[in-house]
Structure formats: structure tokens, C-alpha cells
Enzyme design. Structure first.
Site, short mmCIF file in Angstrom:
data_model
loop_
_atom_site.label_atom_id
_atom_site.label_comp_id
_atom_site.label_asym_id
_atom_site.label_seq_id
_atom_site.Cartn_x
_atom_site.Cartn_y
_atom_site.Cartn_z
N ASN A 15 21.39 -17.56 -13.73
CA ASN A 15 22.14 -16.85 -12.69
C ASN A 15 21.68 -17.37 -11.31
O ASN A 15 20.53 -17.19 -10.92
CB ASN A 15 21.83 -15.35 -12.84
CG ASN A 15 22.50 -14.49 -11.79
OD1 ASN A 15 22.62 -14.88 -10.64
ND2 ASN A 15 22.91 -13.30 -12.19
N GLY A 17 22.19 -16.45 -8.27
CA GLY A 17 21.73 -15.43 -7.33
C GLY A 17 20.29 -15.01 -7.62
O GLY A 17 19.45 -14.91 -6.72
N ASP A 74 15.69 -9.15 -16.33
CA ASP A 74 16.92 -8.55 -16.85
C ASP A 74 17.18 -7.35 -15.97
O ASP A 74 16.28 -6.54 -15.71
CB ASP A 74 16.79 -8.14 -18.32
CG ASP A 74 18.18 -7.97 -18.92
OD1 ASP A 74 18.92 -8.96 -18.98
OD2 ASP A 74 18.53 -6.84 -19.30
N SER A 75 18.38 -7.27 -15.47
CA SER A 75 18.63 -6.25 -14.45
C SER A 75 20.04 -5.74 -14.56
O SER A 75 20.86 -6.29 -15.30
CB SER A 75 18.39 -6.85 -13.06
OG SER A 75 19.03 -8.10 -12.95
N LYS A 185 16.74 -7.77 2.13
CA LYS A 185 16.85 -7.17 0.79
C LYS A 185 15.57 -7.42 -0.03
O LYS A 185 15.12 -6.57 -0.78
CB LYS A 185 18.07 -7.77 0.07
CG LYS A 185 18.29 -7.26 -1.34
CD LYS A 185 19.44 -7.97 -2.05
CE LYS A 185 19.45 -7.64 -3.53
NZ LYS A 185 20.31 -8.50 -4.34
P1 IMP Z 1 21.58 -10.02 -16.67
O1 IMP Z 1 20.25 -9.46 -16.26
O2 IMP Z 1 21.57 -11.50 -16.73
O3 IMP Z 1 22.11 -9.35 -17.90
O4 IMP Z 1 22.62 -9.72 -15.50
C1 IMP Z 1 22.45 -8.62 -14.70
C2 IMP Z 1 23.66 -8.42 -13.80
O5 IMP Z 1 23.38 -7.26 -13.01
C3 IMP Z 1 23.89 -9.53 -12.82
O6 IMP Z 1 24.78 -10.51 -13.28
C4 IMP Z 1 24.50 -8.75 -11.66
O7 IMP Z 1 25.81 -8.49 -11.92
C5 IMP Z 1 23.81 -7.42 -11.72
N1 IMP Z 1 22.70 -7.42 -10.78
C6 IMP Z 1 21.38 -7.51 -11.07
N2 IMP Z 1 20.65 -7.54 -9.96
C7 IMP Z 1 21.52 -7.47 -8.94
C8 IMP Z 1 21.33 -7.48 -7.52
O8 IMP Z 1 20.25 -7.60 -6.96
N3 IMP Z 1 22.47 -7.39 -6.81
C9 IMP Z 1 23.70 -7.29 -7.37
N4 IMP Z 1 23.93 -7.31 -8.66
C10 IMP Z 1 22.83 -7.40 -9.46
#
Ligand code: IMP
Length: 211
Positions: A15, A17, A74-75, A185
Site C-alpha cells: 500500500n 500510502g 494491518d489497519s 497526521k
Molecule cells: P489493510 O491493512 O491492508 O487491510 O488495509 C487497510 C485499509 O484501511 C487501507 O487500505 C485504508 O483503506 C484504510 N486505512 C488504514 N489506515 C488508514 C489511514 O491512515 N487513513 C485512511 N485510511 C486508512
């Protein structure tokens, strides 16, 4: 306390970002961060039952493949009126087909539509969670967690950040994460007080233990 980290570390994410934010958090610590994509590592399926398990399985897979310590996040966004959704499925809500390209404008519309369907009225309480896992090549794993609470705003505001940032208004602020520069942030206060974002908070716990 965990073993101290030195030298190279894999950031086990594809990811952009998250990669950007995690590189910035690591930069002051003299750690050379390489991404899973740069090493050509594939992403394991996120089959865990919670954020912590998914972070651990991503970190372990990268640490074993690269034979280096690996840090994974993971978030997700958890909305109270939606029973915690999209939660673990935050990335999936942005995919028209599983594993396909992600479109967060659509994911944000889905959150708004789901809220409308419940009949819930603002303020829409929500929080972001970040579970960080540090895995060593021998399989040992350490876990850290951070949360930030706030409300959701519609229409989305701001073009900064990523994912659900433009609808998340952290408590005590008048600007969404989408209206904040990364420095704000993700700032880590020098006096040790809690950082703002969920990822920076989890990072503070990780840094205290490992850096
Ligand atoms: P995963 O952890 O790869 O399953 O993806 C977590 C998803 O949560 C990300 O693709 C974002 O859509 C969202 N997410 C997690 N952290 C943030 C953040 O700091 N800002 C905005 N969206 C977030």
C-alpha cells in the site's frame, strides 16, 4: 523489551500510502527500510480474524522470504453505527472485484450509504486502528497497537493522505486527516505525549520497544 533493530528492515506492505507513512516514521532512526514490493515479495492472504493476526501473518511471511526483520501494519476504519464495519474489510470496500484496483471515493460512498440505511444521525463516531507487527526471520513476532477516535464527515474534505482520510475528523480538530499534511497526521511529539494518528501511536509503542 524486544531485541533492538539495526540495519535493514522490510516494510511488509504494498500500500503506497502506508509505505510512505512508515518510511517517514522510520527515517529519523537510521534504519534502512526496503519495501516488500521492491524485494518482489508477494502479499499473503489476510486470513486472520483480527488486525493483530493479519499484521503478524504479513510480517512473518516477509521476514521469512527476505531473511530480514519485517514490519507490517494491518489497519482499518471502524464505524460505531455500522457495528465496526468496514473494519478488517476496509481495503475490500474499495475493490469492485476482490483483489482488484481500489477506489476510495467509492468506498467512502459505500460508508455513507450504509450509514443512511441504518437511519443513524450524526455525529457518526468512528476510529482507526493500526496493528503493527515486527517479525524476525526466526519467526518471533512482537505486536503493537494504536487507535485514534473521531467522527465521520460527509461530503469528504481534503485531498491529502489516503484511503478514508477525507471523511475522518479526529476528536479535538476542525480539519479531517485529508486536510492535514503528513507531518501533522503522523507527528511524533518530542515530549513523549501520544501522537495523533493510529499508525503513529502504534509506531511510538514499537519505537519504545525496538528502536
Ligand atoms: P489493510 O491493512 O491492508 O487491510 O488495509 C487497510 C485499509 O484501511 C487501507 O487500505 C485504508 O483503506 C484504510 N486505512 C488504514 N489506515 C488508514 C489511514 O491512515 N487513513 C485512511 N485510511 C486508512
Amino acid at each position: 523489551m524486544g531485541k533492538r533493530l539495526e540495519g535493514r528492515l522490510v516494510i511488509a506492505t504494498h500500500n503506497p500510502g502506508k509505505l510512505w507513512e512508515m518510511r517517514a516514521l522510520l527515517a529519523p532512526h537510521g534504519i534502512e527500510a526496503v519495501s516488500a514490493a521492491e524485494l518482489g515479495l508477494t502479499e499473503p492472504a489476510e486470513t486472520g480474524g483480527d488486525f493483530r493476526q493479519n499484521a503478524a501473518l504479513k510480517a512473518r511471511a516477509a521476514a521469512q522470504s527476505a531473511n530480514l526483520p519485517a514490519l507490517a501494519d494491518d489497519s482499518g476504519l471502524c464505524v460505531d453505527a455500522l457495528g465496526g464495519a468496514p473494519g478488517l474489510h476496509s481495503a475490500r470496500w474499495a475493490e469492485a472485484t476482490p483483489g482488484g484496483p481500489r477506489d476510495f471515493a467509492t468506498a467512502i460512498e459505500k460508508v455513507e450509504a450504509a450509514l443512511r440505511k441504518t437511519g443513524a444521525a450524526p455525529p457518526f463516531r468512528a476510529h482507526f486502528t493500526s496493528a503493527l507487527a515486527l517479525a524476525w526471520p526466526d519467526g518471533r513476532t512482537e505486536n503493537f497497537e494504536g487507535k485514534v477516535f473521531g467522527t465521520l464527515v460527509f461530503p469528504p474534505r481534503g485531498g491529502l493522505g489516503f484511503g478514508y482520510d477525507p471523511i475522518f475528523l479526529p476528536d479535538g480538530f476542525t480539519r479531517t486527516f485529508g486536510e492535514m499534511l503528513m507531518d501533522e497526521k503522523q507527528a511524533i511529539p518530542a515530549d513523549g505525549s501520544p501522537a495523533l494518528s493510529h499508525r503513529a501511536r502504534a509506531f511510538q509503542a514499537f519505537a519504545r520497544a525496538c528502536l
